[in-house]
Motif scaffolding. Structure first.
Motif, PDB file in Angstrom:
ATOM      1  N   THR A  31       0.833  -1.196  -0.177  1.00 46.11           N
ATOM      2  CA  THR A  31      -0.058  -0.091   0.057  1.00 46.11           C
ATOM      3  C   THR A  31       0.841   1.203  -0.100  1.00 46.11           C
ATOM      4  O   THR A  31       1.727   1.559   0.707  1.00 46.11           O
ATOM      5  CB  THR A  31      -0.936   0.211   1.171  1.00 46.11           C
ATOM      6  OG1 THR A  31      -1.643  -1.325   1.587  1.00 46.11           O
ATOM      7  CG2 THR A  31      -2.082   1.118   1.148  1.00 46.11           C
ATOM      8  N   TYR A  33       0.587   5.654  -0.259  1.00 45.08           N
ATOM      9  CA  TYR A  33      -0.436   6.635  -0.240  1.00 45.08           C
ATOM     10  C   TYR A  33       0.529   8.239  -0.639  1.00 45.08           C
ATOM     11  O   TYR A  33       1.938   8.196  -0.421  1.00 45.08           O
ATOM     12  CB  TYR A  33      -0.519   7.032   1.157  1.00 45.08           C
ATOM     13  CG  TYR A  33      -1.179   5.727   2.052  1.00 45.08           C
ATOM     14  CD1 TYR A  33      -0.093   4.983   2.585  1.00 45.08           C
ATOM     15  CD2 TYR A  33      -2.415   5.685   2.295  1.00 45.08           C
ATOM     16  CE1 TYR A  33      -0.513   3.728   3.134  1.00 45.08           C
ATOM     17  CE2 TYR A  33      -2.928   4.454   2.799  1.00 45.08           C
ATOM     18  CZ  TYR A  33      -1.905   3.470   3.324  1.00 45.08           C
ATOM     19  OH  TYR A  33      -2.390   2.436   3.941  1.00 45.08           O
ATOM     20  N   GLN A  48      -4.471   6.916  -2.775  1.00 43.75           N
ATOM     21  CA  GLN A  48      -4.168   5.683  -2.316  1.00 43.75           C
ATOM     22  C   GLN A  48      -4.079   4.488  -3.237  1.00 43.75           C
ATOM     23  O   GLN A  48      -4.930   4.449  -3.779  1.00 43.75           O
ATOM     24  CB  GLN A  48      -4.980   5.149  -0.680  1.00 43.75           C
ATOM     25  CG  GLN A  48      -4.365   3.799  -0.141  1.00 43.75           C
ATOM     26  CD  GLN A  48      -5.397   3.177   0.504  1.00 43.75           C
ATOM     27  OE1 GLN A  48      -6.184   3.885   1.265  1.00 43.75           O
ATOM     28  NE2 GLN A  48      -5.212   1.979   1.313  1.00 43.75           N
ATOM     29  N   GLY A 100       1.275  -4.480  10.191  1.00 46.73           N
ATOM     30  CA  GLY A 100       0.351  -3.875  11.012  1.00 46.73           C
ATOM     31  C   GLY A 100      -0.531  -2.676  10.595  1.00 46.73           C
ATOM     32  O   GLY A 100      -1.156  -1.820  11.255  1.00 46.73           O
ATOM     33  N   ASN A 101      -0.485  -2.415   9.411  1.00 50.72           N
ATOM     34  CA  ASN A 101      -0.878  -1.383   8.584  1.00 50.72           C
ATOM     35  C   ASN A 101      -0.470   0.001   9.197  1.00 50.72           C
ATOM     36  O   ASN A 101      -1.162   1.078   9.027  1.00 50.72           O
ATOM     37  CB  ASN A 101      -2.495  -1.441   8.719  1.00 50.72           C
ATOM     38  CG  ASN A 101      -3.048  -2.653   7.701  1.00 50.72           C
ATOM     39  OD1 ASN A 101      -2.439  -2.714   6.782  1.00 50.72           O
ATOM     40  ND2 ASN A 101      -4.181  -3.101   8.273  1.00 50.72           N
ATOM     41  N   ILE A 102       0.719   0.116  10.006  1.00 48.95           N
ATOM     42  CA  ILE A 102       1.535   1.173  10.291  1.00 48.95           C
ATOM     43  C   ILE A 102       1.570   2.019   9.109  1.00 48.95           C
ATOM     44  O   ILE A 102       2.335   1.388   8.336  1.00 48.95           O
ATOM     45  CB  ILE A 102       2.369   0.998  11.264  1.00 48.95           C
ATOM     46  CG1 ILE A 102       1.715   0.063  12.484  1.00 48.95           C
ATOM     47  CG2 ILE A 102       3.180   2.198  11.723  1.00 48.95           C
ATOM     48  CD1 ILE A 102       2.818  -0.165  13.464  1.00 48.95           C
ATOM     49  N   GLN A 103       1.477   3.243   9.029  1.00 47.58           N
ATOM     50  CA  GLN A 103       2.062   3.946   7.697  1.00 47.58           C
ATOM     51  C   GLN A 103       3.275   4.924   8.178  1.00 47.58           C
ATOM     52  O   GLN A 103       3.522   5.160   9.105  1.00 47.58           O
ATOM     53  CB  GLN A 103       1.073   4.910   7.443  1.00 47.58           C
ATOM     54  CG  GLN A 103      -0.308   4.446   6.844  1.00 47.58           C
ATOM     55  CD  GLN A 103      -1.305   5.639   6.125  1.00 47.58           C
ATOM     56  OE1 GLN A 103      -1.009   6.403   5.662  1.00 47.58           O
ATOM     57  NE2 GLN A 103      -2.673   5.096   6.410  1.00 47.58           N
ATOM     58  N   TYR A 104       4.237   4.493   7.205  1.00 45.33           N
ATOM     59  CA  TYR A 104       5.747   4.879   7.506  1.00 45.33           C
ATOM     60  C   TYR A 104       5.669   6.154   6.525  1.00 45.33           C
ATOM     61  O   TYR A 104       5.344   5.715   5.104  1.00 45.33           O
ATOM     62  CB  TYR A 104       6.852   4.195   7.278  1.00 45.33           C
ATOM     63  CG  TYR A 104       6.766   2.845   8.325  1.00 45.33           C
ATOM     64  CD1 TYR A 104       5.878   1.714   8.325  1.00 45.33           C
ATOM     65  CD2 TYR A 104       7.394   3.029   9.748  1.00 45.33           C
ATOM     66  CE1 TYR A 104       5.693   0.948   9.185  1.00 45.33           C
ATOM     67  CE2 TYR A 104       7.238   2.118  10.688  1.00 45.33           C
ATOM     68  CZ  TYR A 104       6.428   0.973  10.410  1.00 45.33           C
ATOM     69  OH  TYR A 104       6.262   0.144  11.277  1.00 45.33           O
ATOM     70  N   PHE A 105       6.389   7.291   6.627  1.00 41.99           N
ATOM     71  CA  PHE A 105       6.532   8.392   5.957  1.00 41.99           C
ATOM     72  C   PHE A 105       7.834   8.625   5.358  1.00 41.99           C
ATOM     73  O   PHE A 105       8.739   8.490   6.115  1.00 41.99           O
ATOM     74  CB  PHE A 105       5.826   9.740   6.639  1.00 41.99           C
ATOM     75  CG  PHE A 105       4.431   9.699   6.581  1.00 41.99           C
ATOM     76  CD1 PHE A 105       3.823   8.926   7.564  1.00 41.99           C
ATOM     77  CD2 PHE A 105       3.681  10.580   5.886  1.00 41.99           C
ATOM     78  CE1 PHE A 105       2.545   9.017   7.387  1.00 41.99           C
ATOM     79  CE2 PHE A 105       2.540  10.489   5.685  1.00 41.99           C
ATOM     80  CZ  PHE A 105       1.768   9.849   6.729  1.00 41.99           C
TER      81      PHE A 105
ATOM     82  N   GLN B  33      -2.396   6.882  14.841  1.00 41.35           N
ATOM     83  CA  GLN B  33      -0.940   6.944  15.183  1.00 41.35           C
ATOM     84  C   GLN B  33      -0.662   8.480  15.490  1.00 41.35           C
ATOM     85  O   GLN B  33      -1.453   9.356  15.101  1.00 41.35           O
ATOM     86  CB  GLN B  33      -0.381   6.851  13.770  1.00 41.35           C
ATOM     87  CG  GLN B  33      -0.426   5.493  13.335  1.00 41.35           C
ATOM     88  CD  GLN B  33       0.271   5.113  12.005  1.00 41.35           C
ATOM     89  OE1 GLN B  33      -0.093   4.686  10.968  1.00 41.35           O
ATOM     90  NE2 GLN B  33       1.537   5.422  11.989  1.00 41.35           N
ATOM     91  N   GLN B  42      10.301  15.984   8.689  1.00 44.86           N
ATOM     92  CA  GLN B  42      10.009  14.321   8.581  1.00 44.86           C
ATOM     93  C   GLN B  42       9.119  14.124   9.768  1.00 44.86           C
ATOM     94  O   GLN B  42       9.183  14.627  10.818  1.00 44.86           O
ATOM     95  CB  GLN B  42      11.635  13.571   8.924  1.00 44.86           C
ATOM     96  CG  GLN B  42      11.426  12.253   9.133  1.00 44.86           C
ATOM     97  CD  GLN B  42      11.130  11.402   7.765  1.00 44.86           C
ATOM     98  OE1 GLN B  42      11.948  11.656   7.033  1.00 44.86           O
ATOM     99  NE2 GLN B  42      10.418  10.547   7.381  1.00 44.86           N
ATOM    100  N   ASN B  45       7.432   8.111  13.476  1.00 44.64           N
ATOM    101  CA  ASN B  45       6.238   7.408  13.936  1.00 44.64           C
ATOM    102  C   ASN B  45       6.647   7.346  15.508  1.00 44.64           C
ATOM    103  O   ASN B  45       7.740   7.072  15.887  1.00 44.64           O
ATOM    104  CB  ASN B  45       6.286   6.075  13.443  1.00 44.64           C
ATOM    105  CG  ASN B  45       5.442   5.739  12.154  1.00 44.64           C
ATOM    106  OD1 ASN B  45       4.262   6.083  12.133  1.00 44.64           O
ATOM    107  ND2 ASN B  45       6.014   5.397  11.157  1.00 44.64           N
ATOM    108  N   TYR B  48       1.500   3.552  17.402  1.00 48.38           N
ATOM    109  CA  TYR B  48       0.384   3.185  16.756  1.00 48.38           C
ATOM    110  C   TYR B  48      -0.525   2.571  17.837  1.00 48.38           C
ATOM    111  O   TYR B  48      -0.245   1.478  18.293  1.00 48.38           O
ATOM    112  CB  TYR B  48       0.876   1.889  15.815  1.00 48.38           C
ATOM    113  CG  TYR B  48      -0.452   1.369  15.257  1.00 48.38           C
ATOM    114  CD1 TYR B  48      -0.954  -0.061  15.969  1.00 48.38           C
ATOM    115  CD2 TYR B  48      -1.360   1.525  14.157  1.00 48.38           C
ATOM    116  CE1 TYR B  48      -2.108  -0.907  15.288  1.00 48.38           C
ATOM    117  CE2 TYR B  48      -2.518   0.854  13.746  1.00 48.38           C
ATOM    118  CZ  TYR B  48      -2.671  -0.071  14.321  1.00 48.38           C
ATOM    119  OH  TYR B  48      -3.718  -0.992  13.992  1.00 48.38           O
TER     120      TYR B  48
END
Lengths: 114, 111
Positions: A31, A33, A48, A100-105, B33, B42, B45, B48
């Protein structure tokens, strides 16, 4: 593990010109985005992708913005023609069910339209 | 769509102080989150946490899903904690799980 890669970091263009941004997600993340962050605001989702298919593009200004993810890995976001109000940071993020569907940017591309 | 409100909008503290940041949301969520946006832009995270409590060093977070709020605690603040803290949620329950962000809390830690 490498993070989300974006390029370029900065771009300055004149209004009515076109511009493209590139994103390479974390390896194995299905996925992807694209978000737009205007100065002083929180990021707003533009589009997305799940693999190479569009899941949600309801907030993408389709008259001037387009995005593709042809091989289900990296992605390109294009603006044509750019307007002054497109000045913003464009952020790419990725996620996977396995993480775990955590979004990383990524670090983002800062666009200035003059 | 879902509404996300963060408070306070701005917070100035002395080094060593503790702080609590709040995030209220208007509907049930599948994902929540917390992020720290550093001065270079930046988004990092932090947690979560769609429900429950988590701790990571000087930071901890609690989400009470039934009452639709989340709290981020920062203890013994350091100047490097300065920046904007965002809460972001997804409530779709389906494949479209893009995050809706609040406007953020701008935190300044003075030496």
């Amino acid at each position: 593990e490498a993070g989300v890669a974006q390029s370029p970091r900065y771009k300055i263009i004149e209004k009515r010109q076109s511009v493209a941004f590139w994103c390479n997600p974390i390896s194995g993340h299905a996925t992807l985005y694209w978000y737009q962050q205007i100065l002083g605001q929180g990021p707003k989702l533009l589009i997305q992708f799940q693999n190479n298919g569009v899941v949600d593009d309801s907030q993408l200004p389709k008259d001037r913005f387009s995005a593709e993810r042809l091989k289900g890995v990296d992605s390109t976001l294009k603006i044509q023609p750019a307007k002054l109000e497109d000045s913003a940071v464009y952020l790419c993020a990725s996620s996977s069910r396995q993480s775990g569907n955590i979004q990383y940017f990524g670090a983002g591309t800062r666009l200035s339209v003059l | 769509g879902i509404q996300v409100e963060q408070s306070p909008p701005d917070l100035i503290l002395q080094e060593g102080a503790n702080s609590t940041l709040r995030c209220n949301f208007s509907d049930s969520v599948n994902n929540l989150q917390w992020f720290h946006q550093n001065p270079w832009g930046q988004l990092i995270n932090l947690f979560y946490i769609p429900s429950g409590t988590k701790q990571n060093g000087r930071l901890s977070a609690t989400t009470v899903a039934t009452e639709r709020y989340s709290l981020l605690y920062i203890s013994s603040s350091q100047t490097t904690d300065s920046g904007v803290y965002f809460c972001a949620v997804d409530h779709s329950g389906g494949g479209a799980d893009g995050l809706t962000f609040g406007k953020g809390t701008h935190l300044i830690i003075q030496p």
